[in-house]
Design a protein around this motif. Structure first.
Motif, mmCIF file in Angstrom:
data_model
loop_
_atom_site.group_PDB
_atom_site.id
_atom_site.type_symbol
_atom_site.label_atom_id
_atom_site.label_comp_id
_atom_site.label_asym_id
_atom_site.label_seq_id
_atom_site.Cartn_x
_atom_site.Cartn_y
_atom_site.Cartn_z
ATOM 1 N N ILE A 482 0.829 -1.201 0.000
ATOM 2 C CA ILE A 482 0.000 0.000 0.000
ATOM 3 C C ILE A 482 0.865 1.252 0.000
ATOM 4 C CG2 ILE A 482 -0.199 0.255 2.522
ATOM 5 C CD1 ILE A 482 -3.255 0.811 1.994
ATOM 6 N N ASN A 483 0.380 2.298 -0.642
ATOM 7 C CA ASN A 483 1.013 3.617 -0.669
ATOM 8 C C ASN A 483 -0.013 4.645 -0.216
ATOM 9 O OD1 ASN A 483 3.670 3.149 -2.551
ATOM 10 N ND2 ASN A 483 1.966 1.919 -3.290
ATOM 11 N N LEU A 484 0.441 5.686 0.444
ATOM 12 C CA LEU A 484 -0.438 6.772 0.872
ATOM 13 C C LEU A 484 -0.006 8.071 0.206
ATOM 14 C CD1 LEU A 484 -0.715 6.073 4.722
ATOM 15 C CD2 LEU A 484 -2.340 5.419 2.924
ATOM 16 N N LEU A 485 -0.974 8.800 -0.340
ATOM 17 C CA LEU A 485 -0.722 10.104 -0.956
ATOM 18 C C LEU A 485 -1.663 11.123 -0.330
ATOM 19 C CD1 LEU A 485 0.422 12.064 -3.118
ATOM 20 C CD2 LEU A 485 -1.377 11.214 -4.658
ATOM 21 N N ALA A 486 -1.110 12.208 0.202
ATOM 22 C CA ALA A 486 -1.921 13.298 0.756
ATOM 23 C C ALA A 486 -1.728 14.528 -0.119
ATOM 24 C CB ALA A 486 -1.508 13.600 2.189
ATOM 25 N N ILE A 487 -2.823 15.152 -0.504
ATOM 26 C CA ILE A 487 -2.758 16.375 -1.311
ATOM 27 C C ILE A 487 -3.408 17.500 -0.532
ATOM 28 C CG2 ILE A 487 -3.246 17.461 -3.520
ATOM 29 C CD1 ILE A 487 -3.524 14.756 -4.769
ATOM 30 N N ARG A 488 -2.612 18.477 -0.169
ATOM 31 C CA ARG A 488 -3.091 19.645 0.564
ATOM 32 C C ARG A 488 -3.850 20.560 -0.393
ATOM 33 N NH1 ARG A 488 1.425 21.398 1.553
ATOM 34 N NH2 ARG A 488 1.780 20.847 3.740
ATOM 35 N N GLY A 489 -5.022 20.999 0.035
ATOM 36 C CA GLY A 489 -5.763 21.955 -0.778
ATOM 37 C C GLY A 489 -6.715 21.303 -1.760
ATOM 38 N N VAL A 490 -7.113 20.056 -1.503
ATOM 39 C CA VAL A 490 -8.111 19.374 -2.325
ATOM 40 C C VAL A 490 -9.185 18.852 -1.387
ATOM 41 C CG1 VAL A 490 -8.589 17.434 -3.854
ATOM 42 C CG2 VAL A 490 -6.442 18.691 -4.081
ATOM 43 N N TYR A 491 -10.428 19.206 -1.607
ATOM 44 C CA TYR A 491 -11.462 18.722 -0.706
ATOM 45 C C TYR A 491 -12.449 17.829 -1.453
ATOM 46 C CZ TYR A 491 -14.590 22.425 -2.449
ATOM 47 O OH TYR A 491 -15.358 23.246 -3.222
ATOM 48 N N LEU A 492 -13.067 16.963 -0.692
ATOM 49 C CA LEU A 492 -13.964 15.943 -1.211
ATOM 50 C C LEU A 492 -15.393 16.331 -0.890
ATOM 51 C CD1 LEU A 492 -13.976 13.046 -2.478
ATOM 52 C CD2 LEU A 492 -13.900 12.173 -0.134
ATOM 53 N N GLU A 493 -16.222 16.396 -1.926
ATOM 54 C CA GLU A 493 -17.630 16.754 -1.727
ATOM 55 C C GLU A 493 -18.489 15.943 -2.671
ATOM 56 O OE1 GLU A 493 -20.135 20.645 -2.761
ATOM 57 O OE2 GLU A 493 -18.809 20.934 -1.034
ATOM 58 N N ASP A 494 -19.417 15.177 -2.107
ATOM 59 C CA ASP A 494 -20.309 14.337 -2.906
ATOM 60 C C ASP A 494 -19.531 13.430 -3.846
ATOM 61 O OD1 ASP A 494 -22.517 15.529 -1.692
ATOM 62 O OD2 ASP A 494 -22.594 17.137 -3.188
ATOM 63 N N GLY A 495 -18.434 12.900 -3.346
ATOM 64 C CA GLY A 495 -17.651 11.967 -4.145
ATOM 65 C C GLY A 495 -16.784 12.602 -5.201
ATOM 66 N N LYS A 496 -16.758 13.937 -5.267
ATOM 67 C CA LYS A 496 -15.935 14.629 -6.251
ATOM 68 C C LYS A 496 -14.839 15.416 -5.542
ATOM 69 C CE LYS A 496 -19.592 15.139 -9.729
ATOM 70 N NZ LYS A 496 -19.014 14.137 -10.641
ATOM 71 N N LEU A 497 -13.740 15.614 -6.248
ATOM 72 C CA LEU A 497 -12.590 16.320 -5.680
ATOM 73 C C LEU A 497 -12.462 17.690 -6.313
ATOM 74 C CD1 LEU A 497 -9.969 13.424 -5.800
ATOM 75 C CD2 LEU A 497 -11.405 14.114 -3.884
ATOM 76 N N LYS A 543 -4.961 -11.978 -12.126
ATOM 77 C CA LYS A 543 -5.947 -10.908 -12.258
ATOM 78 C C LYS A 543 -5.629 -9.787 -11.286
ATOM 79 C CE LYS A 543 -10.878 -9.881 -11.921
ATOM 80 N NZ LYS A 543 -12.242 -10.409 -11.619
ATOM 81 N N GLU A 544 -5.640 -8.570 -11.785
ATOM 82 C CA GLU A 544 -5.302 -7.397 -10.974
ATOM 83 C C GLU A 544 -6.566 -6.687 -10.516
ATOM 84 O OE1 GLU A 544 -2.856 -4.977 -13.447
ATOM 85 O OE2 GLU A 544 -1.064 -6.213 -13.190
ATOM 86 N N THR A 545 -6.589 -6.320 -9.237
ATOM 87 C CA THR A 545 -7.634 -5.439 -8.710
ATOM 88 C C THR A 545 -6.938 -4.278 -8.012
ATOM 89 O OG1 THR A 545 -7.745 -6.716 -6.656
ATOM 90 C CG2 THR A 545 -9.320 -7.275 -8.395
ATOM 91 N N TYR A 546 -7.614 -3.148 -8.003
ATOM 92 C CA TYR A 546 -6.979 -1.934 -7.500
ATOM 93 C C TYR A 546 -7.796 -1.331 -6.363
ATOM 94 C CZ TYR A 546 -4.142 -2.228 -11.699
ATOM 95 O OH TYR A 546 -3.268 -2.658 -12.670
ATOM 96 N N LEU A 547 -7.100 -1.036 -5.266
ATOM 97 C CA LEU A 547 -7.707 -0.306 -4.165
ATOM 98 C C LEU A 547 -7.324 1.163 -4.318
ATOM 99 C CD1 LEU A 547 -9.040 -0.095 -1.281
ATOM 100 C CD2 LEU A 547 -6.722 -0.379 -0.391
ATOM 101 N N VAL A 548 -8.309 2.010 -4.515
ATOM 102 C CA VAL A 548 -8.094 3.460 -4.570
ATOM 103 C C VAL A 548 -9.146 4.095 -3.673
ATOM 104 C CG1 VAL A 548 -8.005 5.525 -5.998
ATOM 105 C CG2 VAL A 548 -7.226 3.336 -6.932
ATOM 106 N N ARG A 549 -8.737 4.524 -2.482
ATOM 107 C CA ARG A 549 -9.686 5.069 -1.519
ATOM 108 C C ARG A 549 -9.322 6.518 -1.214
ATOM 109 N NH1 ARG A 549 -12.813 1.501 -1.318
ATOM 110 N NH2 ARG A 549 -11.994 0.018 0.210
ATOM 111 N N GLU A 550 -10.174 7.436 -1.669
ATOM 112 C CA GLU A 550 -9.955 8.862 -1.435
ATOM 113 C C GLU A 550 -10.740 9.278 -0.192
ATOM 114 O OE1 GLU A 550 -9.838 9.822 -6.228
ATOM 115 O OE2 GLU A 550 -11.715 9.540 -5.114
ATOM 116 N N ARG A 551 -10.039 9.832 0.791
ATOM 117 C CA ARG A 551 -10.679 10.224 2.042
ATOM 118 C C ARG A 551 -10.403 11.697 2.329
ATOM 119 N NH1 ARG A 551 -8.685 5.091 3.191
ATOM 120 N NH2 ARG A 551 -10.285 3.615 3.922
#
Length: 735
Positions: A482-497, A543-551
């Motif tokens: 697993i890798n973690l990426l934090a982006i300052r100045g991006v907010y999540l609203e109704d599933g959109k960034l 078979k590849e599956t991808y975990l992409v979880r934006e919080r």
């Protein structure tokens, strides 16, 4: 809130961000752990980013600490227009100008400082500063062309009260000259091939921003500020009058350094730094003489500070050193102690004094550098600049890297021992663009952007992976990691960034002393950043599956660290290794949030024995301690100067922090001292005095994803600002 469909159409001269363009902006993944053939993404990365970094390396190596003389083309244009020869003007890179919001500055009639080497191709900016150089040298000389051609002259302006006297004229200072307006008028004439009469303007022989102080303050500023402006102006004018006879400096008649500098210094005392008022020039001279510095080095020092190179360190020289100290946020005493000598060496290559007998021991250099625990991305970007392969995956060093460092040191007048000492690091960060961490990134001229986020998981995974690689980080691409990426100045609203601020807001915040717009304890949405979990899983059939979880999360402090003698810590952008550990809190609201989510046991032993789920919690004195992520090595922070600060980062705090990190001061780099953890916070408020926060509602899932991964003890966490990246996520068309 606008949706993707409402996003502005791209400008005619800019193609939409297709997947191919996205991949071409990504750095080659030379060090992937996955044993597989390079794919199209890696080939695209190689083509684009290798070229960018090699070009950067060539520019820096060619520069060798300076950019040299002004271009012959500009010198000819200025001479043809103004009659003044500025061919001997030096053009030097001064990265600190960018921190001050300046592109370039003219200094002492002899130097044009630019914030970046890219500005040397900006003829309009250099022409503007070229006119200032002519002003500082006394204006246009008597023309030999008999006045052929119409000669333009800038409009006179109302003189400041007390200026424009006969004495000023005798001193060679034009009456009622507005240097800035004249420079603006002069640019068009210089670049258009028209004659232009430049008049003299009273200037200090040193840095204009240090001496002029608050001359450009707003007319509606407080009365105290207005008084400082008047004092600074009078100091400069008086100094120019005192030096009316003039002495040669770099072959140009200017006002006496003693007279002009005395006046400038007096003005700066009142307008800039109160500590300068207590400065004892005679004591500084005595200190210098006791040090027994060579005459030739003294001359170089004087030349660097814009003084006549007499070889004798006098009170004028001491004042110049004091002004330099004030400019770079050092103790103002005029003495050339170790801190001042280092700062001088950073900005003036000619003042470096390398130990030519320094031994080069490869193993010793590898050990020394690895023990420093540099940021992972910092080491990798250095290796890319120096042309070293393969890149480090953990921030460590090898023989090839220290040998390349030694070569860099030899080329730049540093002790050639292969060790990244504080001076070597500071010079590297001043000279190598990739190692400098601007608080406002390269996309600062963009409008607020909706970040497309309805692509497939694989497309998102590749896009976020590209961001980490482009930021210089390593990406763990093996199955189950697993890798973690934090982006300052991006907010999540109704599933959109969404980007949370426009470029104008970023810049305004910086000018107001804030590094970012969202450094505030009172912001309506404390979770205006995102923390993304990224993992690829490959099953037995391939078979590849991808975990992409934006919080939603928060990566900036939203509460002051009120500990005595400490200022609040801000984690610097970069890549760090984190692992599963614990975090403790005394905050009542924080404890309430924990109790609402998991069972809190009386002791650690009971929590381990009887607890269940990814997060265990227990009472630890007046704290509740629970499962969280802790940094596994060194970290780097910006620190506010005191506990009563305002969650903003001033230019002084940024500069002081850079210096402290280079010197590996514990309260700037040691996790055990600072404790920058990734932990839970209440859903309705941040709970950070510098830590990274995930709201309690999504925290258990966040920790569980990490515990299920193959690398839970060493997770790479990359923090980057939204103003430095573009998200290249392909939009999936609706069926």
């Amino acid at each position: 809130m606008k949706s993707f469909a409402d996003e502005k159409a791209p400008k005619p001269d800019r193609a939409p961000p297709t997947a191919e363009r996205a991949e071409s902006k990504t750095r080659r993944n030379k060090d992937d752990d996955t044993p597989q053939a390079p794919d199209a993404l890696d080939r695209a990365i190689s083509a684009k980013l290798d070229a960018e970094f090699r070009a950067d390396a060539q520019r820096s190596r060619a520069r060798l600490g300076r950019l040299g003389e002004v271009s012959p083309q500009l010198a000819r244009q200025v001479e043809n227009s103004t009659g003044a020869d500025i061919a001997d003007t030096r053009v030097e890179e001064r990265p600190e100008l960018a921190d001050e919001g300046k592109r370039a500055v003219a200094e002492g009639g002899s130097v044009i400082g630019v914030s970046s080497d890219k500005i040397v191709t900006d003829l309009e900016t250099l022409a503007h500063e070229g006119v200032h150089i002519v002003q500082q040298r006394g204006g246009s000389p008597a023309r030999k062309d008999g006045g052929a051609g119409a000669v333009k002259e800038s409009e006179p302006t109302k003189p400041l009260e007390g200026e424009g006297s006969a004495e000023a004229g005798a001193a060679g200072v034009s009456e009622a000259v507005d240097p800035e307006k004249e420079a603006q008028d002069g640019v068009a004439a210089v670049l258009g091939g028209e004659k232009f009469e430049v008049r003299a303007a009273g200037q200090p022989v040193m840095y204009e921003d240090e001496a002029a102080g608050a001359v450009e303050a707003d007319a509606e500023a407080e009365q105290s500020a207005a008084g400082a402006v008047e004092t600074a102006s009078e100091g400069l004018q008086t100094g120019s009058q005192e030096g009316g006879a003039g002495v040669p400096l770099h072959g140009v008649p200017v006002v006496s350094p003693e007279g002009a500098l005395s006046g400038a210094f007096a003005g700066a005392q009142a307008a800039e730094n109160p500590a300068m008022a207590e400065f004892n020039a005679e004591a500084a001279v005595e200190h210098y003489n006791k040090a027994g510095r060579p005459t030739e080095w003294t001359k170089k020092l004087q030349t660097s500070l814009g003084l006549a190179p007499t070889g004798t360190f006098d009170t004028t020289s001491a004042r110049a050193v004091a002004a330099f100290q004030s400019k770079y946020h050092l103790d103002v005493d005029g003495k050339t102690g170790s801190g001042t000598l280092e700062e001088l060496a950073v900005h003036f290559p000619e003042l470096r004094n390398p130990d030519l007998s320094a031994a080069f021991d490869v193993l010793a250099a590898v050990g020394y550098n690895s023990d420093q625990e540099f940021r992972i991305d910092w080491v990798r970007k250095l290796q890319m600049h120096l042309g070293v392969e393969p890149l480090s995956t953990a921030g460590d060093f090898d023989a090839a890297t220290v040998e390349a460092i030694r070569n860099y040191q030899q080329q730049n007048g540093l002790d050639a021992d292969g060790k990244i000492t504080p001076l070597t690091r500071r010079v590297m960060e001043a000279e190598i663009d990739a190692l400098r961490e601007p608080l406002i990134g390269r996309y600062a001229d963009e409008e607020p952007r909706l970040l497309v986020n309805n692509g497939s998981d694989k497309e998102k995974y590749e896009a976020y992976r590209a961001i980490i690689k482009e930021a210089g980080g390593h990406f763990k691409d093996r199955s189950g990691e697993i890798n973690l990426l934090a982006i300052r100045g991006v907010y999540l609203e109704d599933g959109k960034l969404f980007q949370s601020a426009s470029a104008a807001e970023f810049v305004e915040a910086r000018e107001n002393g804030q590094a970012h717009d969202h450094f505030s304890a009172d912001k309506a949405n404390p979770f205006d950043d995102i923390i993304v979990s990224l993992r690829k899983d490959v099953d037995e059939d391939g078979k590849e599956t991808y975990l992409v979880r934006e919080r939603a999360g928060t990566v900036d402090p939203n509460g002051l660290n009120t500990s005595e003698g400490e200022g609040t810590a801000h984690l610097r952008d970069g890549q760090y290794a984190y692992g599963v550990g614990t975090h403790g809190t005394r905050s009542p609201s924080h404890q309430e949030a924990i109790r609402g989510e998991v069972r809190v046991f009386p002791t650690k032993e009971e929590a381990r024995r009887d607890g269940s789920g990814p997060v265990r919690a227990w009472v630890d004195g007046d704290k509740i301690r629970y499962t969280a992520l802790n940094a596994q090595g060194g970290i780097e922070i910006w620190r506010e100067l005191d506990a009563s600060d305002d969650l903003a980062l001033s230019g002084e705090e940024v500069h002081t922090s850079r210096r402290a990190v280079a010197h590996k001061e514990a309260d700037h780099v040691e996790q055990n001292k600072i404790m920058i953890n990734i932990h839970m916070s209440p859903n309705d408020m941040g709970a950070s005095e510098g830590c990274q926060n995930v709201p309690v509602g999504s925290y258990l899932e966040f920790i569980e994803e990490i515990q299920e991964s193959e690398n839970s003890s060493s997770v790479l966490y990359t923090l980057i600002d939204a103003s430095k990246v573009e998200l290249h996520i392909t939009k999936v068309e609706e069926q």
